[in-house]
Enzyme design. Structure first.
Site, PDB file in Angstrom:
ATOM      1  N   SER A 124      14.429   9.198  46.998  1.00 35.20           N
ATOM      2  CA  SER A 124      13.540   8.923  45.872  1.00 35.20           C
ATOM      3  C   SER A 124      14.311   8.215  44.767  1.00 35.20           C
ATOM      4  O   SER A 124      15.511   8.453  44.580  1.00 35.20           O
ATOM      5  CB  SER A 124      13.015  10.265  45.360  1.00 35.20           C
ATOM      6  OG  SER A 124      12.456  10.107  44.081  1.00 35.20           O
ATOM      7  N   TYR A 148      14.226  19.331  42.618  1.00 31.00           N
ATOM      8  CA  TYR A 148      13.707  18.393  43.622  1.00 31.00           C
ATOM      9  C   TYR A 148      14.642  17.188  43.749  1.00 31.00           C
ATOM     10  O   TYR A 148      15.068  16.815  44.842  1.00 31.00           O
ATOM     11  CB  TYR A 148      12.293  17.935  43.253  1.00 31.00           C
ATOM     12  CG  TYR A 148      11.843  16.744  44.063  1.00 31.00           C
ATOM     13  CD1 TYR A 148      11.490  16.883  45.396  1.00 31.00           C
ATOM     14  CD2 TYR A 148      11.810  15.453  43.498  1.00 31.00           C
ATOM     15  CE1 TYR A 148      11.102  15.785  46.160  1.00 31.00           C
ATOM     16  CE2 TYR A 148      11.422  14.357  44.250  1.00 31.00           C
ATOM     17  CZ  TYR A 148      11.073  14.527  45.578  1.00 31.00           C
ATOM     18  OH  TYR A 148      10.703  13.432  46.330  1.00 31.00           O
ATOM     19  N   LYS A 152      17.314  15.676  46.935  1.00 28.59           N
ATOM     20  CA  LYS A 152      17.377  14.322  47.510  1.00 28.59           C
ATOM     21  C   LYS A 152      18.819  13.809  47.445  1.00 28.59           C
ATOM     22  O   LYS A 152      19.334  13.250  48.409  1.00 28.59           O
ATOM     23  CB  LYS A 152      16.432  13.382  46.769  1.00 28.59           C
ATOM     24  CG  LYS A 152      14.960  13.715  46.965  1.00 28.59           C
ATOM     25  CD  LYS A 152      14.553  13.568  48.416  1.00 28.59           C
ATOM     26  CE  LYS A 152      13.130  14.014  48.686  1.00 28.59           C
ATOM     27  NZ  LYS A 152      12.811  14.124  50.119  1.00 28.59           N
TER      28      LYS A 152
HETATM   29  N1  NAD Z   1       4.920  10.738  47.295  1.00 24.78           N
HETATM   30  C1  NAD Z   1       5.888  10.401  46.466  1.00 24.78           C
HETATM   31  O1  NAD Z   1       5.628  10.058  45.306  1.00 24.78           O
HETATM   32  C2  NAD Z   1       7.333  10.402  46.917  1.00 24.78           C
HETATM   33  C3  NAD Z   1       8.296   9.692  46.184  1.00 24.78           C
HETATM   34  C4  NAD Z   1       9.615   9.711  46.599  1.00 24.78           C
HETATM   35  C5  NAD Z   1       9.979  10.430  47.738  1.00 24.78           C
HETATM   36  N2  NAD Z   1       9.029  11.124  48.428  1.00 24.78           N
HETATM   37  C6  NAD Z   1       9.438  11.903  49.607  1.00 24.78           C
HETATM   38  O2  NAD Z   1       8.772  11.416  50.750  1.00 24.78           O
HETATM   39  C7  NAD Z   1       8.529  12.480  51.663  1.00 24.78           C
HETATM   40  C8  NAD Z   1       7.059  12.485  52.038  1.00 24.78           C
HETATM   41  O3  NAD Z   1       6.279  12.622  50.858  1.00 24.78           O
HETATM   42  P1  NAD Z   1       4.698  12.694  50.889  1.00 24.78           P
HETATM   43  O4  NAD Z   1       4.236  12.149  49.583  1.00 24.78           O
HETATM   44  O5  NAD Z   1       4.183  12.122  52.141  1.00 24.78           O
HETATM   45  O6  NAD Z   1       4.507  14.279  50.868  1.00 24.78           O
HETATM   46  P2  NAD Z   1       3.516  15.218  51.684  1.00 24.78           P
HETATM   47  O7  NAD Z   1       3.598  16.570  51.089  1.00 24.78           O
HETATM   48  O8  NAD Z   1       2.182  14.584  51.804  1.00 24.78           O
HETATM   49  O9  NAD Z   1       4.204  15.226  53.128  1.00 24.78           O
HETATM   50  C9  NAD Z   1       5.299  16.051  53.437  1.00 24.78           C
HETATM   51  C10 NAD Z   1       4.979  16.730  54.756  1.00 24.78           C
HETATM   52  O10 NAD Z   1       6.080  17.561  55.120  1.00 24.78           O
HETATM   53  C11 NAD Z   1       5.578  18.802  55.599  1.00 24.78           C
HETATM   54  N3  NAD Z   1       6.659  19.779  55.412  1.00 24.78           N
HETATM   55  C12 NAD Z   1       7.230  20.197  54.260  1.00 24.78           C
HETATM   56  N4  NAD Z   1       8.240  21.062  54.518  1.00 24.78           N
HETATM   57  C13 NAD Z   1       8.308  21.177  55.870  1.00 24.78           C
HETATM   58  C14 NAD Z   1       9.148  21.899  56.760  1.00 24.78           C
HETATM   59  N5  NAD Z   1      10.115  22.693  56.321  1.00 24.78           N
HETATM   60  N6  NAD Z   1       8.925  21.781  58.101  1.00 24.78           N
HETATM   61  C15 NAD Z   1       7.945  20.983  58.587  1.00 24.78           C
HETATM   62  N7  NAD Z   1       7.124  20.274  57.793  1.00 24.78           N
HETATM   63  C16 NAD Z   1       7.305  20.364  56.449  1.00 24.78           C
HETATM   64  C17 NAD Z   1       4.307  19.055  54.808  1.00 24.78           C
HETATM   65  O11 NAD Z   1       3.405  19.910  55.481  1.00 24.78           O
HETATM   66  C18 NAD Z   1       3.741  17.635  54.674  1.00 24.78           C
HETATM   67  O12 NAD Z   1       2.870  17.323  55.735  1.00 24.78           O
HETATM   68  C19 NAD Z   1       9.003  13.757  50.976  1.00 24.78           C
HETATM   69  O13 NAD Z   1      10.288  14.061  51.437  1.00 24.78           O
HETATM   70  C20 NAD Z   1       9.036  13.367  49.514  1.00 24.78           C
HETATM   71  O14 NAD Z   1       9.975  14.103  48.805  1.00 24.78           O
HETATM   72  C21 NAD Z   1       7.713  11.112  48.055  1.00 24.78           C
END
Ligand code: NAD
Length: 331
Positions: A124, A148, A152
């Protein structure tokens, strides 16, 4: 390639599964459904017209992860699974550190055991902390203001240290800016639980009348109109960025910003949304939110140069697609 996608039923993961399938790869999804629904699988199959394999497991569970690696020929891992609510991470630091850091270690160890040498990690822009914009991959990382962000930075460090002593391992650390929008089918998109933390789902829920008005956190930042500036990127562009990173991977550690390089203020985004969808979004200005920075946008030339990837979709498309999904899917 046969790709293990952790968190593949989530927001970014589901769009990336579709992009992978459309590019001819096979997908195995591992997700514990803590922040997504199993219907996501059906939607991925409906959109892509391809099959996927799904395991409902927690990726901190070494045994369950080992089972997948033992029984499937895996060429690469994209690790999306993680908890992502910044505010919640302050309330529940141990949950965040355990989930996000242990999952990275468990998956990296499985890669070592089974000789899997391609890894793409969801990082991120948070890891840049309060550096000067635009953020460039070569900048030193600054402390983030929340657990958080630290998960990362720690995961990046673990993967880097591992790659340094395993020369055949390739890892891409993808630093996302602000993913928004949805698949053009309107079938999959971002559906956060409770009051959204991120701007776009907040805007779409206000437009729908589900929330009363948008709270804009601060209008006294040193920006064009005083509101915070972010680099919004369409989730489909982001998904395509993952395919490009995976397909162009070479040995070693590679860090890429995935953003558009263009900053948009909160008020600019609201105006773009109103114009794109011909709908009003009432808002009020409230105090700044602790931990927010004034401006965050990417320097994007490295991804373009090395991966041949750049974001194509503009803010109007992001607003239209986000609204289509909201109208189709939320109660
Ligand atoms: N959406 C954003 O703004 C953003 C920005 C920067 C980074 N990210 C990163 O991108 C990744 C995906 O984000 P997203 O927005 O799709 O989030 P999201 O919550 O929609 O998807 C994350 C998925 O991971 C699953 N999950 C969480 N912990 C788990 C575990 N221990 N075992 C198995 N499954 C697990 C959840 O059920 C979910 O389906 C994350 O790592 C997030 O930190 C997201």
């Amino acid at each position: 390639m046969n790709i293990l996608v952790t968190g593949g039923t989530g927001y970014i993961g589901s769009h990336t599964c579709i992009a992978l399938l459309e590019s001819g790869h096979s997908v195995i999804i591992a997700d514990n459904l803590s922040n997504s629904k199993s219907e996501s699988i059906k939607k991925i199959i409906d959109i892509s017209k391809k099959e996927v394999t799904f395991f409902e497991i927690d990726v901190t569970d070494e045994e369950a992860v080992d089972h997948i690696f033992r029984n499937h020929e895996i060429d690469g891992v994209i690790h999306f699974a993680g908890l992502k609510a910044v505010g919640e991470s302050v309330e529940k630091p141990l949950e965040y550190y355990y989930n996000n850091v242990v999952s990275t270690m468990v998956l990296t160890k499985a890669c070592q055991t089974y000789g899997v040498n391609r890894f793409v990690f969801s990082s991120s822009a948070t890891v840049y902390g309060d550096n000067t914009v635009p953020f460039v991959e070569t900048m030193s990382l600054l402390p983030t203001t929340n657990p958080y962000g630290e998960t990362k930075a720690m995961s990046e460090r673990i993967l880097t240290d591992f790659a340094n002593v395993n020369p055949s391992f390739s890892v891409s650390l993808l630093r996302y800016f602000n993913p928004v929008g949805a698949h053009e089918s309107g079938l999959i998109g971002e559906s956060p639980n409770g009051i959204p933390n991120n701007l776009m789902p907040y805007v779409t829920q206000v437009a729908k009348g589900k929330l009363h008005n948008l709270r804009v956190f601060g209008n006294d930042y040193p920006t064009i109109d005083g509101t915070g500036i972010r680099d919004y990127i369409h989730v489909l562009d982001l998904a395509e960025g993952h395919v490009a990173a995976l397909e162009n991977q070479t040995e070693g550690v590679h860090v890429y910003n995935l953003g558009t390089g263009k900053g948009t203020s909160v008020l600019e985004l609201v105006k773009a949304f109103e114009e794109a969808n011909d709908i009003e979004v009432p808002f009020e200005i409230v105090d700044r939110r602790p931990g927010d920075i004034a401006s965050c946008y990417a320097e994007t030339s490295k991804a373009k140069r090395e991966l041949g990837w750049s974001a194509k979709r503009d803010i109007v498309t992001m607003c239209r697609d986000a609204w289509r999904f909201e109208k189709n899917n939320m109660e």
